[in-house]
Design a protein around this motif. Structure first.
Motif, PDB file in Angstrom:
ATOM      1  N   THR A   6       0.822  -1.199   0.000  1.00 44.73           N
ATOM      2  CA  THR A   6       0.000   0.000   0.000  1.00 44.73           C
ATOM      3  C   THR A   6       0.859   1.252   0.000  1.00 44.73           C
ATOM      4  N   ILE A   7       1.927   1.254   0.784  1.00 43.57           N
ATOM      5  CA  ILE A   7       2.842   2.397   0.812  1.00 43.57           C
ATOM      6  C   ILE A   7       3.509   2.568  -0.536  1.00 43.57           C
ATOM      7  N   ALA A   8       3.965   1.465  -1.136  1.00 37.59           N
ATOM      8  CA  ALA A   8       4.623   1.538  -2.439  1.00 37.59           C
ATOM      9  C   ALA A   8       3.665   2.058  -3.505  1.00 37.59           C
ATOM     10  N   GLN A   9       2.420   1.617  -3.458  1.00 38.63           N
ATOM     11  CA  GLN A   9       1.433   2.083  -4.427  1.00 38.63           C
ATOM     12  C   GLN A   9       1.139   3.567  -4.233  1.00 38.63           C
ATOM     13  N   SER A  10       1.089   4.001  -2.987  1.00 41.48           N
ATOM     14  CA  SER A  10       0.844   5.408  -2.689  1.00 41.48           C
ATOM     15  C   SER A  10       1.976   6.286  -3.205  1.00 41.48           C
ATOM     16  N   VAL A  11       3.205   5.847  -2.978  1.00 36.82           N
ATOM     17  CA  VAL A  11       4.367   6.599  -3.457  1.00 36.82           C
ATOM     18  C   VAL A  11       4.373   6.651  -4.981  1.00 36.82           C
ATOM     19  N   ALA A  12       4.073   5.536  -5.632  1.00 32.56           N
ATOM     20  CA  ALA A  12       4.038   5.493  -7.090  1.00 32.56           C
ATOM     21  C   ALA A  12       2.959   6.417  -7.637  1.00 32.56           C
ATOM     22  N   ALA A  13       1.805   6.448  -6.992  1.00 35.75           N
ATOM     23  CA  ALA A  13       0.721   7.318  -7.449  1.00 35.75           C
ATOM     24  C   ALA A  13       1.098   8.786  -7.296  1.00 35.75           C
ATOM     25  N   LYS A  14       1.738   9.143  -6.181  1.00 36.82           N
ATOM     26  CA  LYS A  14       2.153  10.529  -5.977  1.00 36.82           C
ATOM     27  C   LYS A  14       3.212  10.927  -6.998  1.00 36.82           C
ATOM     28  N   SER A  15       4.127  10.008  -7.315  1.00 34.88           N
ATOM     29  CA  SER A  15       5.174  10.289  -8.290  1.00 34.88           C
ATOM     30  C   SER A  15       4.565  10.513  -9.671  1.00 34.88           C
ATOM     31  N   ALA A  16       3.610   9.679 -10.035  1.00 34.12           N
ATOM     32  CA  ALA A  16       2.950   9.837 -11.336  1.00 34.12           C
ATOM     33  C   ALA A  16       2.191  11.160 -11.398  1.00 34.12           C
ATOM     34  N   ALA A  17       1.541  11.527 -10.309  1.00 37.28           N
ATOM     35  CA  ALA A  17       0.814  12.790 -10.282  1.00 37.28           C
ATOM     36  C   ALA A  17       1.767  13.976 -10.373  1.00 37.28           C
ATOM     37  N   ALA A  18       2.911  13.876  -9.714  1.00 36.51           N
ATOM     38  CA  ALA A  18       3.890  14.964  -9.754  1.00 36.51           C
ATOM     39  C   ALA A  18       4.453  15.130 -11.156  1.00 36.51           C
ATOM     40  N   GLN A  19       4.647  14.033 -11.873  1.00 39.31           N
ATOM     41  CA  GLN A  19       5.166  14.122 -13.231  1.00 39.31           C
ATOM     42  C   GLN A  19       4.173  14.787 -14.167  1.00 39.31           C
ATOM     43  N   LYS A  20       2.892  14.600 -13.921  1.00 42.62           N
ATOM     44  CA  LYS A  20       1.874  15.231 -14.760  1.00 42.62           C
ATOM     45  C   LYS A  20       1.820  16.733 -14.527  1.00 42.62           C
ATOM     46  N   ASN A  21       2.251  17.191 -13.359  1.00 44.73           N
ATOM     47  CA  ASN A  21       2.197  18.611 -13.026  1.00 44.73           C
ATOM     48  C   ASN A  21       3.398  19.394 -13.542  1.00 44.73           C
ATOM     49  N   VAL A  22       4.372  18.745 -14.128  1.00 42.99           N
ATOM     50  CA  VAL A  22       5.561  19.425 -14.641  1.00 42.99           C
ATOM     51  C   VAL A  22       5.231  20.024 -16.005  1.00 42.99           C
ATOM     52  N   SER A  23       5.565  21.283 -16.182  1.00 45.29           N
ATOM     53  CA  SER A  23       5.248  21.957 -17.444  1.00 45.29           C
ATOM     54  C   SER A  23       6.115  21.410 -18.577  1.00 45.29           C
ATOM     55  N   PRO A  24       5.648  21.550 -19.800  1.00 43.53           N
ATOM     56  CA  PRO A  24       6.435  21.085 -20.949  1.00 43.53           C
ATOM     57  C   PRO A  24       7.801  21.778 -21.048  1.00 43.53           C
ATOM     58  N   VAL A  25       7.856  23.047 -20.683  1.00 46.54           N
ATOM     59  CA  VAL A  25       9.131  23.779 -20.727  1.00 46.54           C
ATOM     60  C   VAL A  25      10.115  23.184 -19.721  1.00 46.54           C
ATOM     61  N   ALA A  26       9.616  22.856 -18.526  1.00 56.28           N
ATOM     62  CA  ALA A  26      10.477  22.257 -17.506  1.00 56.28           C
ATOM     63  C   ALA A  26      10.944  20.876 -17.942  1.00 56.28           C
ATOM     64  N   LYS A  27      10.049  20.107 -18.570  1.00 55.82           N
ATOM     65  CA  LYS A  27      10.439  18.785 -19.074  1.00 55.82           C
ATOM     66  C   LYS A  27      11.534  18.914 -20.126  1.00 55.82           C
ATOM     67  N   LEU A  28      11.401  19.885 -21.013  1.00 55.60           N
ATOM     68  CA  LEU A  28      12.401  20.107 -22.048  1.00 55.60           C
ATOM     69  C   LEU A  28      13.735  20.523 -21.430  1.00 55.60           C
TER      70      LEU A  28
END
Length: 84
Positions: A6-28
Motif C-alpha cells: 500500500t505504501i509503495a502504491q501510494s508513493v508510485a501514485a504521488k510520483s505519477a501525479a507529480a510528473q503530470k504537473n511538470v510543465s512542458p518547458v520544464a520537461k524540455l
C-alpha cells in the motif's frame, strides 16, 4: 506485507501525479540538462580511453567511478585529472 504494498502504491501514485504537473518547458529543460550531463560523461570516458596513462593524474581505473558521479565527476576529470 500488504501495508508495504500500500505504501509503495501510494508513493508510485504521488510520483505519477507529480510528473503530470511538470510543465512542458520544464520537461524540455530537464531533458536538455540530462543530455548535457550524458555528453560530459561520454566525453570524459572517451578522453580517458584515448589518453596515455602518463597524461592522467591517478590511475585510469580510479577515474571510472569518479566520472560516473553526476556533473561533478566529468568536470573533476577535465579540470584536475588531465595533466597539461
Amino acid at each position: 506485507m500488504t501495508s508495504k504494498n500500500t505504501i509503495a502504491q501510494s508513493v508510485a501514485a504521488k510520483s505519477a501525479a507529480a510528473q503530470k504537473n511538470v510543465s512542458p518547458v520544464a520537461k524540455l529543460a530537464l531533458s536538455l540538462l540530462g543530455l548535457v550531463q550524458l555528453g560530459l560523461a561520454l566525453a570524459a570516458f572517451s578522453d580517458l580511453w584515448a589518453r596515455p596513462a602518463k597524461q592522467v593524474r591517478m590511475t585510469k581505473p580510479a577515474w571510472i567511478p569518479i566520472i560516473l558521479i553526476n556533473w561533478i565527476g566529468p568536470l573533476a576529470y577535465f579540470v584536475g585529472g588531465v595533466k597539461r
